[in-house]
Design a protein around this motif. Structure first.
Motif, short mmCIF file in Angstrom:
data_model
loop_
_atom_site.label_atom_id
_atom_site.label_comp_id
_atom_site.label_asym_id
_atom_site.label_seq_id
_atom_site.Cartn_x
_atom_site.Cartn_y
_atom_site.Cartn_z
N ASP A 109 0.81 -1.21 0.00
CA ASP A 109 0.00 0.00 0.00
C ASP A 109 0.85 1.27 0.00
O ASP A 109 0.37 2.36 0.34
N SER A 110 2.11 1.16 -0.42
CA SER A 110 3.01 2.33 -0.43
C SER A 110 2.95 3.13 -1.72
O SER A 110 3.64 4.14 -1.86
N GLY A 111 2.16 2.64 -2.68
CA GLY A 111 1.98 3.39 -3.91
C GLY A 111 2.77 2.90 -5.10
O GLY A 111 2.76 3.53 -6.16
N HIS A 112 3.45 1.76 -4.95
CA HIS A 112 4.28 1.23 -6.04
C HIS A 112 3.74 -0.08 -6.60
O HIS A 112 4.41 -0.73 -7.40
N GLY A 113 2.54 -0.49 -6.17
CA GLY A 113 2.03 -1.79 -6.56
C GLY A 113 2.57 -2.87 -5.64
O GLY A 113 3.12 -2.58 -4.58
N TYR A 114 2.41 -4.12 -6.06
CA TYR A 114 2.85 -5.23 -5.21
C TYR A 114 3.30 -6.39 -6.09
O TYR A 114 2.98 -6.46 -7.27
N LYS A 115 4.08 -7.26 -5.48
CA LYS A 115 4.65 -8.40 -6.20
C LYS A 115 3.55 -9.41 -6.56
O LYS A 115 2.61 -9.57 -5.77
N PRO A 116 3.59 -10.04 -7.73
CA PRO A 116 4.75 -10.21 -8.61
C PRO A 116 5.02 -9.07 -9.60
O PRO A 116 5.89 -9.20 -10.44
N GLY A 117 4.28 -7.98 -9.49
CA GLY A 117 4.62 -6.82 -10.30
C GLY A 117 5.96 -6.24 -9.86
O GLY A 117 6.36 -6.38 -8.71
N PRO A 118 6.66 -5.53 -10.75
CA PRO A 118 8.00 -5.03 -10.44
C PRO A 118 8.03 -3.64 -9.82
O PRO A 118 9.10 -3.10 -9.57
N GLY A 119 6.85 -3.04 -9.57
CA GLY A 119 6.81 -1.63 -9.18
C GLY A 119 7.63 -1.28 -7.96
O GLY A 119 8.37 -0.27 -7.97
N GLN A 120 7.52 -2.07 -6.90
CA GLN A 120 8.28 -1.78 -5.67
C GLN A 120 9.79 -1.82 -5.95
O GLN A 120 10.56 -0.99 -5.45
N LEU A 121 10.20 -2.81 -6.75
CA LEU A 121 11.63 -3.00 -7.00
C LEU A 121 12.18 -1.88 -7.87
O LEU A 121 13.29 -1.38 -7.64
N LEU A 122 11.40 -1.47 -8.87
CA LEU A 122 11.85 -0.37 -9.73
C LEU A 122 11.86 0.95 -8.95
O LEU A 122 12.72 1.81 -9.20
N ALA A 123 10.94 1.10 -8.00
CA ALA A 123 10.94 2.30 -7.16
C ALA A 123 12.21 2.34 -6.29
O ALA A 123 12.80 3.40 -6.08
N PHE A 124 12.60 1.17 -5.78
CA PHE A 124 13.86 1.08 -5.01
C PHE A 124 15.05 1.47 -5.88
O PHE A 124 15.90 2.27 -5.47
N ALA A 125 15.11 0.92 -7.10
CA ALA A 125 16.22 1.23 -8.01
C ALA A 125 16.28 2.72 -8.30
O ALA A 125 17.36 3.33 -8.30
N ALA A 126 15.12 3.32 -8.54
CA ALA A 126 15.08 4.76 -8.84
C ALA A 126 15.49 5.57 -7.61
O ALA A 126 16.21 6.58 -7.73
N HIS A 127 15.05 5.13 -6.44
CA HIS A 127 15.34 5.86 -5.20
C HIS A 127 16.85 5.92 -4.92
O HIS A 127 17.37 6.95 -4.47
N ILE A 128 17.54 4.81 -5.19
CA ILE A 128 18.98 4.77 -4.89
C ILE A 128 19.84 5.10 -6.11
O ILE A 128 21.06 5.21 -5.99
N GLY A 129 19.20 5.24 -7.28
CA GLY A 129 19.94 5.62 -8.48
C GLY A 129 20.86 4.55 -9.02
O GLY A 129 21.95 4.85 -9.51
N ILE A 130 20.43 3.29 -8.93
CA ILE A 130 21.25 2.17 -9.40
C ILE A 130 20.44 1.39 -10.43
O ILE A 130 19.25 1.13 -10.23
N ASP A 131 21.09 1.01 -11.53
CA ASP A 131 20.42 0.24 -12.57
C ASP A 131 19.92 -1.09 -12.00
O ASP A 131 20.65 -1.76 -11.26
#
Length: 230
Positions: free
Chosen positions: A150-172
């Motif tokens: 419920d953090s606004g990035h979707g939920y697994k098995p969708g990739p939204g949370q993981l892509l949000a993490f990648a964007a947050h830390i600036g790592i591919d």
């Protein structure tokens, strides 16, 4: 390619699933049936929880689903609850669940951070109970990013949370490892373009995780040695 960051699932990964959620399952079904053991056992069967054994079956809806999905599934089988009330009750019970770390988490996470890795958590649990669980063992501040369903990035098995993490830390994403105990975790990792690491501190066995995992390890404590070899 080197790994610069790791994002962890919570239940069954950072925390041993059976030792953490067995008691929660019992307390939840008993509460929802006014402590009627016969009805509680029947409700347990609905969600894939064996009340007599205090354990979940491999395909239990509880293992990788969101609180909302579980509540919607349970609602026709409980009396006197609206969906919102059921979700609230489940979140209260979940937040109070005593966590059983899969390994000693503070030194494990401190070691990863000292090696320069960025760390995150992506869980299908609600964000508030997830924060409470991490704080209860003193590790909330060890993570650069924490997301619930419920953090606004979707939920697994969708990739939204993981892509949000990648964007947050600036790592591919290709330089990030996703670690989880369920196919939902590993499917999310694959969808995000990450390295996928399966662990056996949930319910799923090696043969279930292997098709989606770059490696399957007994628990997260084996990750540093695996990173050194790769």
């Amino acid at each position: 390619m080197p790994i610069d960051a790791i994002v962890f699932d919570k239940d069954g990964t950072l925390f041993d699933f059976a030792n953490t959620w067995g008691a929660f399952g019992r307390s939840l079904v008993m509460r929802l049936t006014n402590n009627d053991e016969t009805r509680a056992a029947a409700l347990g069967d609905v969600i894939g929880y064996d009340l007599a054994q205090d354990r979940y079956v491999e395909d239990s809806i509880v293992i990788a689903s969101t609180v909302e999905e579980i509540a919607e599934f349970m609602l026709p089988h409980v009396e006197g609850f609206t969906l919102t009330e059921l979700i609230d009750t489940m979140n209260v019970e979940a937040a109070a669940a005593t966590q059983a770390p899969a390994v000693p988490l503070k030194p494990f996470l401190e070691g990863l951070r000292q090696s320069g890795l960025k760390l995150g958590v992506a869980t299908n649990d609600s964000e508030h109970p997830a924060m409470q669980h991490l704080a209860s063992v003193g590790i909330q501040d060890h993570f650069d990013f924490i997301a619930g369903y419920d953090s606004g990035h979707g939920y697994k098995p969708g990739p939204g949370q993981l892509l949000a993490f990648a964007a947050h830390i600036g790592i591919d994403p290709s330089r990030i490892a996703m670690v989880g105990d369920s196919l939902h975790d590993l499917q999310a990792g694959r969808a995000a373009g990450m390295v996928t690491i399966g662990v056996l501190t949930g319910v799923a066995k090696t043969e279930a995780l292997a098709p989606m995992a770059d490696v399957v390890l007994p628990d997260i404590g084996h990750i540093p040695a695996w990173l050194e070899r790769n």
